[in-house]
Design a protein around this motif. Structure first.
Motif, mmCIF file in Angstrom:
data_model
loop_
_atom_site.group_PDB
_atom_site.id
_atom_site.type_symbol
_atom_site.label_atom_id
_atom_site.label_comp_id
_atom_site.label_asym_id
_atom_site.label_seq_id
_atom_site.Cartn_x
_atom_site.Cartn_y
_atom_site.Cartn_z
ATOM 1 N N VAL A 11 -29.117 -28.962 -27.150
ATOM 2 C CA VAL A 11 -29.830 -27.725 -27.025
ATOM 3 C C VAL A 11 -30.900 -27.491 -28.194
ATOM 4 C CG1 VAL A 11 -29.165 -25.051 -26.719
ATOM 5 C CG2 VAL A 11 -27.519 -26.943 -26.101
ATOM 6 N N ARG A 46 -31.964 -31.190 -23.480
ATOM 7 C CA ARG A 46 -31.559 -30.891 -22.136
ATOM 8 C C ARG A 46 -31.576 -29.282 -21.666
ATOM 9 N NH1 ARG A 46 -26.998 -33.419 -19.504
ATOM 10 N NH2 ARG A 46 -28.283 -33.388 -17.695
ATOM 11 N N SER A 47 -31.787 -28.627 -22.695
ATOM 12 C CA SER A 47 -31.701 -27.019 -22.408
ATOM 13 C C SER A 47 -32.230 -26.558 -23.612
ATOM 14 C CB SER A 47 -30.099 -26.477 -22.107
ATOM 15 O OG SER A 47 -29.488 -26.697 -23.285
ATOM 16 N N LYS A 90 -36.062 -27.636 -17.914
ATOM 17 C CA LYS A 90 -34.937 -27.559 -18.527
ATOM 18 C C LYS A 90 -34.467 -26.132 -18.542
ATOM 19 C CE LYS A 90 -36.436 -31.613 -21.439
ATOM 20 N NZ LYS A 90 -36.647 -32.240 -22.607
ATOM 21 N N PRO A 91 -33.359 -25.804 -18.483
ATOM 22 C CA PRO A 91 -32.821 -24.183 -18.573
ATOM 23 C C PRO A 91 -33.107 -23.591 -19.852
ATOM 24 C CG PRO A 91 -30.926 -25.934 -18.564
ATOM 25 C CD PRO A 91 -32.143 -26.618 -18.144
ATOM 26 N N ALA A 187 -26.166 -22.439 -22.017
ATOM 27 C CA ALA A 187 -27.155 -23.387 -21.664
ATOM 28 C C ALA A 187 -26.843 -25.008 -21.462
ATOM 29 C CB ALA A 187 -27.999 -23.159 -22.934
ATOM 30 N N GLU A 191 -27.129 -27.032 -17.884
ATOM 31 C CA GLU A 191 -28.197 -28.391 -17.710
ATOM 32 C C GLU A 191 -27.977 -29.171 -16.572
ATOM 33 O OE1 GLU A 191 -26.886 -30.537 -21.528
ATOM 34 O OE2 GLU A 191 -27.661 -28.785 -22.645
#
Ligand SMILES: CCCCCCCC/C=C\C=C\CC(=O)SCCNC(=O)CCNC(=O)[C@H](O)C(C)(C)COP(=O)(O)OP(=O)(O)OC[C@H]1O[C@@H](n2cnc3c(N)ncnc32)[C@H](O)[C@@H]1OP(=O)(O)O
Length: 712
Positions: A11, A46-47, A90-91, A187, A191
């Protein structure tokens, strides 16, 4: 200016760092965009979580940059940054603590999820800066909340508490714990999940029935909220764009509207008000005392003497600020009624005790006297307070015009005596004039200013003179309004001109609301009317200058305004609020003019504005000249927060600068020539001097004022 770190292995946490409110300055924008790009290109990420450093998420665009287009244009544009955030594959989760306002909330709206602390608040307050949410907020918010809720937030600019934001769907989740930690966990759980539906720019606006009628109504409403203000109308137009246009077209409309607003005089005036409000806390007095050199003694207990309307409101304001208050009223029946009223306003006891005995004030750190405007009564109370109250207790009067120094002379502690001029209703109105006499100590002023802040007031330190700053300047304004009636205008015409200018109420409606008898009592006290005036004195002259007895005659007829159901207007019953034209008044004015040989002439709105406003502004220059206000900004704060001067016009002194000092001077000269018996229209020497110095910008006036004073 934007910290970037990786936590929990995958993250990216981007933290906005620009104290005190994490505003989106050029450097922050630069840092944000670089961080977003770094997160996009790092395969390990990835987030993403976006947060504010050290508490607040973000207070929006950096307002200090607004006055300068080159500042605005340096660094990446907010729209571009928010597009990159929304487009990330990515979120992205916004972790909102403290507040997310303006551009700060627009950033959160570009994120795919919004996590809030339970005590956070969010809002789009751009309208109060004469703007609209111009970085996608006017297009994304309606897509998230629907048109109705979004329009309400955008047009009012109100701050929404986290609980309500959750109900509206503006926040996805709340936490009582660490918001960033919770957002990071969330988060990670998001992902790899699809994001298309989370991008508000991709969503259509929820449909709305009778869209044309809805927006017509919304425009009427927005016009009524702040007359003459462009921003609320532009907000409605932009939201209409969100409801009817594809996202990108809506964004183009938003941009066009924003560019027009951003370069307008109204935005300049509103921005000036923002800084003026905050600048008042950095007070100085004519005796040289300053906010940064005086230590204030804390006040934790207070007594209020006299529980009429003002005393009740003051009690509520003090209790809400966390003080323990004893409310004193010597008339028993009034005491019971006041106790019920105060409890209702406070929704319970709220740290207030009641007494019919002045001795109850003995232990208070501060006493506020709020009995009616009668010098003899007040003097007697101050004499008693001087012996009853503990040493060190501050003694304040809520008088709106009487001499603070005379009251100080009745005590053995003149350095601890001051004026606290609250405005009705005292628990609602934002303004507090903190009045110091020649003997008031700097520590006393400091303590009062600190207390004002605790009460959530815009407190302005002013000097002692009849009417202080606000009411002193109001006098010539009111006087010109009366003169205009004598010359042929009607209350409706005068009020319409002032309301179109932006005042919530014209001068005559305002008089009806506050009560004509108040000014009547003051005029009697000043010997301008009443038994002290001999029958051989001409009715329309006092002390060699023009005087209008119209207000006195109205009071003699029992027309005190709303409270008697009749004043400059007619009301359905005593206490009713809807003003109707009164045929009686028309005949009264006609008879009056006939009796005094006055010929009614056609008066237009321009003359109404110039006569009333220029006379008020002229007195403002005199106030500066006399050192009763420390700066034009302080005068403007008083008028905007206490007298309904429209924010989008900045305040009377700012307005004078915007109109042009030379034009104000010329107007005053013209009207003074036509009405030489009205000294308030005679341009004051400071105004002349400023014009002679080339009309410097308002923040440079103090240099001319200083030079001017040293020559007085
Ligand atoms: C040519 C045309 C080009 C057009 C391009 C347009 C591009 C622009 C695009 C988008 C624009 C977005 C619009 C906005 O975001 S406008 C800003 C919206 N935000 C606000 O209105 C919030 C204003 N601030 C507040 O309401 C309060 O300050 C609050 C954040 C609630 C904190 O309150 P409090 O804790 O009581 O603290 P103070 O109010 O005393 O403030 C502390 C100091 O911080 C200064 N301040 C506050 N906000 C800002 C800000 N947004 N920018 C700069 N400075 C800010 C404030 O003046 C205090 O400073 P000082 O102590 O020196 O007075």
């Amino acid at each position: 200016m934007a910290q970037y770190r990786i936590v929990s292995g995958s993250v990216a946490v981007i933290s906005i760092q620009n104290p005190p409110v994490n505003a989106l300055s050029a450097a922050v924008r630069e840092g944000l965009l670089l961080s977003v790009r770094a997160a996009a290109s790092d395969p390990l990420v990835r987030s993403v979580v976006i947060s504010g450093h050290n508490g607040p998420f973000c207070g929006g665009a950096d307002i200090k940059e607004f006055g300068n287009v080159s500042h605005l244009e340096s660094g990446p544009h907010l729209v571009e940054i928010f597009e990159s955030v929304e487009a990330l594959a990515k979120p992205v989760v916004a972790a909102i603590e403290g507040f997310a306002l303006g551009g700060g909330l627009e950033l959160a709206l570009a994120c795919h999820y919004r996590f809030g602390h339970s005590e956070a608040r969010v809002g789009l307050p751009e309208v109060s800066l004469g703007l609209l949410p111009g970085a996608g907020g006017s297009q994304r918010l309606p897509r998230l909340l629907g048109v109705r809720a979004a329009l309400d937030m955008i047009v009012t600019g109100r701050h929404v508490a986290a609980g309500e934001a959750l109900k509206l769907g503006l926040l996805d989740r709340l936490t009582d714990g660490n918001t960033v930690d919770a957002a990071v966990r969330f988060a990670q759980s998001a992902e790899g999940k699809p994001l298309d539906d989370r991008r508000l720019g991709n969503r259509p606006c929820p449909p709305l029935e009778n869209i044309d009628a809805f927006f017509e109504e919304a425009l009427i409403h927005a016009r009524g909220r702040a007359r003459g203000a462009a921003a609320p109308l532009a907000c409605v137009q932009a939201v209409r764009g969100a409801a009817t246009l594809p996202f990108l077209k809506g964004m183009e409309l938003e941009k066009r509207l924003m560019e027009t607003l951003m370069t307008s005089g109204q935005a300049q005036a509103s921005r000036y008000c923002f800084f003026t409000e905050r600048g008042a806390a950095r007070w100085t007095t004519p005796t040289g005392a300053r906010w940064d050199t005086c230590r204030a003694r804390p006040i934790s207990t207070a007594a209020v003497i006299g529980l009429g309307t003002m005393g009740r409101g003051i009690t509520v304001a003090l209790a809400r600020a966390g003080l323990s208050v004893v409310a004193v009223e010597t008339q028993e029946h009034q005491l019971d009624e006041a106790q019920r009223a105060v409890s209702r306003m406070l929704k319970g006891g709220g740290g207030v005790s009641y007494s019919a005995d002045l001795q109850a004030a003995a232990g208070a750190d501060l006493v506020v006297e709020a009995v009616f405007e009668d010098m003899a009564v007040k003097e007697e109370i101050f004499k008693q307070l001087s012996s009853v109250c503990k040493p060190g207790a501050l003694l304040a009067t809520n008088t709106s015009s009487l001499d603070i120094d005379r009251l100080a002379s009745c005590t053995l502690r003149p350095e601890q005596v001051l004026g606290l001029h609250f405005f009705a209703p005292a628990h609602v109105m934002r303004l507090l004039e903190v009045v110091s006499g020649p003997r008031t100590s700097p520590q006393t002023v400091a303590a009062a200013m600190q207390l004002g802040r605790r009460m959530g007031k815009v407190s302005v330190a002013v000097g002692n003179c009849p009417g202080f700053v606000g009411n002193r300047m109001l006098k010539p304004y009111l006087e010109q309004a009366y003169f205009l009636l004598e010359e042929g205008a009607s209350p409706e015409l005068v009020d319409a001109a002032l309301e179109e200018f932006g005042f919530p109420m014209g001068v005559f409606k305002m008089s009806d609301l506050s009560g004509l008898d108040i000014g009547w009592r003051v005029r009697k006290e000043e010997g301008l009317t009443g038994p002290g005036v001999t029958a051989d004195q001409p009715m329309r002259t006092r002390r060699g200058r023009r005087y209008s007895p119209l207000g006195d005659l109205m009071c003699e007829e029992g027309r005190y305004g709303q409270k008697t159901g009749r004043g400059w207007y007619l009301y359905d019953r005593p206490g009713a609020r809807v003003a109707r034209s009164d045929p009686w008044l028309r005949s009264f004015l006609e008879e009056y003019r006939e009796r005094h040989g006055l010929l009614a002439r056609r008066i237009d709105q321009q003359e109404v504005l110039e006569r009333c406003l220029y006379a008020l502004i002229n007195e403002g220059f005199r106030v500066l000249e006399d050192g009763v206000a420390a700066s034009p900004q302080n005068i403007d704060a008083i008028y905007v927060f206490g007298y309904g001067w429209p924010k989008h016009r900045g305040g009377p002194m700012f307005y004078a600068a915007q109109v042009g000092l030379a034009r104000v001077l010329e107007g005053l000269e013209k009207y003074h020539k036509a009405h030489p018996d009205s000294p308030h229209l005679q341009p004051c020497s400071l105004l002349r001097r400023l014009v002679a110095s080339g009309s410097p910008p308002i923040h440079k006036w103090s240099e001319v004022v200083k030079g001017h004073r040293s020559q007085l």
